[in-house]
Design an enzyme around this catalytic site. Structure first.
Site, PDB file in Angstrom:
ATOM      1  N   ARG A  98       6.756  -2.376   5.317  1.00  0.00           N
ATOM      2  CA  ARG A  98       6.141  -3.193   4.281  1.00  0.00           C
ATOM      3  C   ARG A  98       6.140  -2.362   3.006  1.00  0.00           C
ATOM      4  O   ARG A  98       6.496  -1.194   3.004  1.00  0.00           O
ATOM      5  CB  ARG A  98       4.692  -3.581   4.644  1.00  0.00           C
ATOM      6  CG  ARG A  98       4.480  -4.828   5.499  1.00  0.00           C
ATOM      7  CD  ARG A  98       4.578  -6.170   4.766  1.00  0.00           C
ATOM      8  NE  ARG A  98       4.209  -6.174   3.363  1.00  0.00           N
ATOM      9  CZ  ARG A  98       2.995  -6.475   2.884  1.00  0.00           C
ATOM     10  NH1 ARG A  98       2.015  -6.804   3.711  1.00  0.00           N
ATOM     11  NH2 ARG A  98       2.764  -6.474   1.588  1.00  0.00           N
ATOM     12  N   ASP A 131      -2.432  -2.517   7.900  1.00  0.00           N
ATOM     13  CA  ASP A 131      -2.009  -1.802   6.693  1.00  0.00           C
ATOM     14  C   ASP A 131      -2.030  -0.288   6.850  1.00  0.00           C
ATOM     15  O   ASP A 131      -1.122   0.398   6.391  1.00  0.00           O
ATOM     16  CB  ASP A 131      -2.918  -2.170   5.510  1.00  0.00           C
ATOM     17  CG  ASP A 131      -2.583  -3.532   4.934  1.00  0.00           C
ATOM     18  OD1 ASP A 131      -1.451  -3.992   5.132  1.00  0.00           O
ATOM     19  OD2 ASP A 131      -3.462  -4.128   4.292  1.00  0.00           O
ATOM     20  N   GLU A 258      -2.762  -1.455  -7.277  1.00  0.00           N
ATOM     21  CA  GLU A 258      -1.313  -1.595  -7.085  1.00  0.00           C
ATOM     22  C   GLU A 258      -0.576  -1.844  -8.400  1.00  0.00           C
ATOM     23  O   GLU A 258       0.163  -2.814  -8.570  1.00  0.00           O
ATOM     24  CB  GLU A 258      -1.038  -2.714  -6.085  1.00  0.00           C
ATOM     25  CG  GLU A 258      -1.645  -2.420  -4.718  1.00  0.00           C
ATOM     26  CD  GLU A 258      -1.537  -3.577  -3.741  1.00  0.00           C
ATOM     27  OE1 GLU A 258      -1.563  -3.331  -2.526  1.00  0.00           O
ATOM     28  OE2 GLU A 258      -1.422  -4.737  -4.197  1.00  0.00           O
ATOM     29  N   ARG A 273      -2.983  -5.552 -10.261  1.00  0.00           N
ATOM     30  CA  ARG A 273      -3.558  -6.625  -9.446  1.00  0.00           C
ATOM     31  C   ARG A 273      -5.075  -6.583  -9.562  1.00  0.00           C
ATOM     32  O   ARG A 273      -5.682  -5.536  -9.360  1.00  0.00           O
ATOM     33  CB  ARG A 273      -3.132  -6.445  -7.993  1.00  0.00           C
ATOM     34  CG  ARG A 273      -3.905  -7.252  -6.960  1.00  0.00           C
ATOM     35  CD  ARG A 273      -3.394  -6.918  -5.558  1.00  0.00           C
ATOM     36  NE  ARG A 273      -4.158  -7.575  -4.496  1.00  0.00           N
ATOM     37  CZ  ARG A 273      -3.836  -7.522  -3.192  1.00  0.00           C
ATOM     38  NH1 ARG A 273      -2.768  -6.846  -2.803  1.00  0.00           N
ATOM     39  NH2 ARG A 273      -4.575  -8.144  -2.293  1.00  0.00           N
ATOM     40  N   ASP A 274      -5.685  -7.708  -9.894  1.00  0.00           N
ATOM     41  CA  ASP A 274      -7.144  -7.850  -9.852  1.00  0.00           C
ATOM     42  C   ASP A 274      -7.491  -8.551  -8.554  1.00  0.00           C
ATOM     43  O   ASP A 274      -7.268  -9.754  -8.407  1.00  0.00           O
ATOM     44  CB  ASP A 274      -7.642  -8.648 -11.063  1.00  0.00           C
ATOM     45  CG  ASP A 274      -9.161  -8.778 -11.099  1.00  0.00           C
ATOM     46  OD1 ASP A 274      -9.804  -8.718 -10.024  1.00  0.00           O
ATOM     47  OD2 ASP A 274      -9.713  -8.946 -12.203  1.00  0.00           O
ATOM     48  N   TYR A 382       4.905  -9.046  -2.069  1.00  0.00           N
ATOM     49  CA  TYR A 382       4.686  -8.153  -3.197  1.00  0.00           C
ATOM     50  C   TYR A 382       5.910  -8.177  -4.120  1.00  0.00           C
ATOM     51  O   TYR A 382       7.024  -8.482  -3.709  1.00  0.00           O
ATOM     52  CB  TYR A 382       4.472  -6.720  -2.711  1.00  0.00           C
ATOM     53  CG  TYR A 382       3.079  -6.396  -2.224  1.00  0.00           C
ATOM     54  CD1 TYR A 382       2.171  -7.390  -1.893  1.00  0.00           C
ATOM     55  CD2 TYR A 382       2.664  -5.072  -2.079  1.00  0.00           C
ATOM     56  CE1 TYR A 382       0.899  -7.084  -1.449  1.00  0.00           C
ATOM     57  CE2 TYR A 382       1.400  -4.752  -1.633  1.00  0.00           C
ATOM     58  CZ  TYR A 382       0.516  -5.754  -1.321  1.00  0.00           C
ATOM     59  OH  TYR A 382      -0.740  -5.446  -0.882  1.00  0.00           O
TER      60      TYR A 382
END
Length: 449
Positions: A98, A131, A258, A273-274, A382
């Site tokens: 990933r 993750d 990120e 990213r929020d 992503y």
């Protein structure tokens, strides 16, 4: 001639023949030895020339990626790579991965990715939706190739990572360890050079895309703290793999995760990213002294997922559908912005590039260009930015590029694993085409049945 004389004569003849044969053998050995010595001598004479050439080539190859140029003017996006790793992995030895991303030196572009210590269609792929695990590692392979044990290079032990090239060597950042005390390990040219300890003890994490280098210094953004509330954010400046300066952002009510960062005219811009309360993307820009500015992309063309339908934007966090999110990117051009986003407003599917000529500062939702990348019926994931420096392209500007992760497997599909392939595009000022470049693998695999 009596018998004794015959015996003596025959013996003498045999002895003479033996001596002659021995002398011939000795001469042959001497001849071979002399010939070998001459060849070896020639090789020894040639080696310094070879070494000199090699050292000269390395000296020429080592440059400083200045990052002082502006982004190239572009009108659209040309397809750059597609690795088809899930399709190939149904029968080949391909890593379960990933968070792939791409970064380029002045000589090559490489795909970096976080493995799960497992191969597709194998029992160890079970449960790889997780993750963070001690089995995850950062590895890299040539861009466009499916990541396998045969073409991939180990970089770092990591469940969160970044990497970039300063013109001399690769810098890698790999974060691993427990959620309440993870450590980032910095490597330069493969050698550990520094570490960064979690300062809030709450899942230290970084970009999942390339860091940015300017004039021999490289920069990254890290987050430590809640994923659904106010956290702590730091910019780090590194030289030859060592942290030389850092600053914590004064950013109340902001949420940065990120980040996708790129150099532009000697400064760095990061679009992030929020995950707390914004369906538009926060940004931070800073110079080489880490003097920074912060904001949100104002456009009513919202870039995160999930998100509301396009409408009136905000230069602060857009709260409707603002929770959660996905890694993404944008490229700023003056008051305008290229926005990359999923086609779906509520799932990680489809992908498109939109040019909003007033979107960095204006709140309306009008745009002038839309280029389809992945159809809404196909999975995406992503996405992030990378650049190609003039030292690689020969252009007089920095070429903007992006990659898209095409996630397959859990939690959306009936498999025991989660992995992805990737595609990438680069900005050009010439003809391009809108289409769909999906992952294309047929699931489930044998291991899933």
């Amino acid at each position: 001639m009596n018998p004794n004389q015959k015996i003596i004569t025959i013996g003498s003849i045999c002895m003479v023949i033996g001596i002659v044969s021995l002398m011939l053998q000795i001469g042959n050995i001497i001849s071979i030895w002399v010939s070998h010595s001459i060849q070896t001598g020639n090789q020894h004479q040639a080696e310094p020339i070879s070494n000199t050439n090699f050292l000269t080539e390395k000296a020429v190859a080592s440059v400083t990626l200045a990052g002082n140029s502006s982004l190239c003017p572009i009108s659209g996006w040309a397809v750059h790579s597609k690795d088809n790793s899930i399709r190939i992995g149904s029968k080949g030895d391909v890593f379960v991965i990933r968070e792939p991303f791409i970064s380029c030196s002045h000589l090559e572009c490489r795909t970096f990715f976080l493995t799960q210590g497992a191969l597709l269609n194998d029992k160890h792929s079970n449960g790889t939706v997780k993750d963070r695990s001690p089995h995850r590692t950062l590895m890299s392979c040539p861009v466009g190739e499916a990541p396998s044990p045969y073409n991939s290079r180990f970089e770092s032990v990591a469940w969160s990572a970044s990497a970039c090239h300063d013109g001399t060597s690769w810098l890698t950042i790999g974060i691993s360890g427990p959620d309440n005390g993870a450590v980032a390990v910095l490597k330069y040219n493969g050698i550990i050079t520094d570490t960064i300890k979690s300062w809030r003890n709450n899942i230290l994490r970084t970009q999942e895309s390339e860091c940015a280098c300017v004039n021999g210094s490289c920069f990254t953004v890290m987050t430590d703290g809640p994923s659904n509330g106010q956290a702590s954010y730091k910019i780090f400046k590194m030289e030859k793999g060592k942290v030389v300066k850092s600053v914590e952002l004064d950013a109340p009510n902001y949420h940065y995760e990120e980040c996708s960062c790129y150099p532009d005219a000697g400064e760095i811009t990061c679009v992030c990213r929020d995950n707390w309360h914004g369906s538009n993307r926060p940004w931070v820009s800073f110079n080489q002294n880490l003097e920074y500015q912060i904001g949100y992309i104002c456009s009513g063309v919202f870039g995160d997922n999930p998100r509301p339908n396009d409408g009136t934007g905000s230069c602060g966090p857009m709260s409707p559908n603002g929770a959660y999110g996905v890694k993404g990117f944008s490229f700023k051009y003056g008051n305008g912005v290229w926005i990359g986003r999923t086609k779906s407003t509520n799932s990680r599917s489809g992908f498109e590039m939109i040019w909003d000529p007033n979107g960095w500062t204006g709140t309306d939702s009008s745009f002038s260009v839309k280029q389809d990348i992945v159809a809404i019926t196909d999975w995406s994931g992503y996405s992030g930015s990378f650049v190609q420096h003039p030292e690689l392209t020969g252009l007089d500007c920095i070429r903007p590029c992006f990659w898209v992760e095409l996630i397959r497997g859990r939690p959306k599909e009936r498999t025991i694993w989660t992995s992805g392939s990737s595609i990438s595009f680069c900005g050009v000022n010439s003809d391009t085409v809108a289409w769909s470049w999906p992952d294309g693998a047929e699931l489930p695999f044998t291991i899933d049945k």
